[in-house]
Design an enzyme around this catalytic site. Sequence first.
Site, short mmCIF file in Angstrom:
data_model
loop_
_atom_site.label_atom_id
_atom_site.label_comp_id
_atom_site.label_asym_id
_atom_site.label_seq_id
_atom_site.Cartn_x
_atom_site.Cartn_y
_atom_site.Cartn_z
CB SER A 1 35.08 49.43 29.01
OG SER A 1 33.70 49.75 28.95
CD GLU A 2 30.59 51.15 34.12
OE1 GLU A 2 31.21 52.07 34.65
OE2 GLU A 2 29.36 51.11 34.04
CG ASN A 3 31.39 46.88 29.34
OD1 ASN A 3 32.22 47.79 29.43
ND2 ASN A 3 31.01 46.39 28.18
#
Lengths: 215, 228
Positions: free
Chosen positions: A49-51
């Site tokens: 997940s990019e976060n």
Amino acid sequence: MSYIKRTREQMAARVAQDIAEGSYVNLGIGVPTLVGDHLPKDREIVLHSENGILGMGPAPADDAVDPDLINAGKQPVTLLPGGVFFHHGDSFAMMRGGHLDICVIGAFQVSITGDLANWSTGAPDAIPAVGGAMDLAVGAKNVWVMMEHLTRDGKSKIVPQCTYPLTGEKVVKRIYTDLAVIDITKDGLEVREIIAGLDFEELQRMTGVAMILAS
Amino acid sequence: MINKVVESLHKAVAGIRDGATVMVGGFGGPGIPNELIDALIEQGARDLTIVTNNAGSGETGLAALLKARRVRKLMCSFPRQANSHIFDGLYRAGEIELELIPQGNLAERIRAAGAGIGAFYTRTGYNTELARGKETRLIDGDHYVLEYPIHADVALVKAEKGDRWGNLVYRKAARNFGPVMATAARCTIAQVYQIVELGALDPEAVVTPGIFVTRVVRITRQAEGEAA
């Protein structure tokens, strides 16, 4: 001849079948997130997940929601054993640096050469937002698009040239729609699979761009 | 004795000047230093350039800073959210400048500033609206876009624990932009829930070494759920 279009859940299940054991995968916000619910239980697949999460797990029970643990779509998620957290610099190094095997993203349009338009419709009054789409588009080893084949008014979303603003140029390798699975190859659009009850000629007519049938 | 701990939010944001460029950590809810933002609103600095991922939601935190008309320009990757009506209204009225930046470029431009990199080439955004007018270069058969660092006067970050040297650890996905922003500002201000003795943080696990941090202020954890 009659056919029933794949639902979003069925499209997600179809994409999930093609994700190999050991893959590192980013699922875009919106419909692609559904793919996570259909991953084969006998394969170890690591979701990014990019976060800043690798090893992201499914949504928690309502009483186990942690406000500091969300996915890119800002929904609550969990962390699997072996999962890790990292900052944005590292997260986008993974994305841009070719470390992700697959990203599955939605699209407004995909061109016959694999150009992707998925961040803006170019409407003058729209509030713009891009997020990590452009980084994923250029960085993942395989960019797979998951979208409805046709717009609500029946126009093909697979187009000779994108009319919406581009997210990335010549980046999409495969398209999963509610009608077919199509590879973008150097020889053109290669149809790998068509849903039951629909034939190639009808798919070709609806899509409106030249396609070839995979042998 | 080095002691970066300040005893109040008021002191933590002292000296932020009108016209300053301020980085604000956070992605969605996690990692947003809401208490520092509230203190900045009270402090009164205006004409700010804010560098952040989202433009705030509802009417609190960043949205409150926008609503108070303290922000001239936003450098941001995803301002549009379900509840971003404050930003949306200012943007549509032409009352705030927006530089929309792909999220990885935002992170890397900040990282570059902190790491002393003068500029870098990236494939992200090539031949898109967001790279219009930017210098490009063909490297090993791929097209790249030249991107410049983003320096800031101040970074506001939220961490979990810190010590008086400014060493920080974060919590879960609240880490997000904090560590890169902490490196890129002349003055990095961290809010933490816990201040611990020197040596109490595992040196193998410190995420932001104290050299990047100027001030640390302790805040009280809000009721469960409010942080979201």
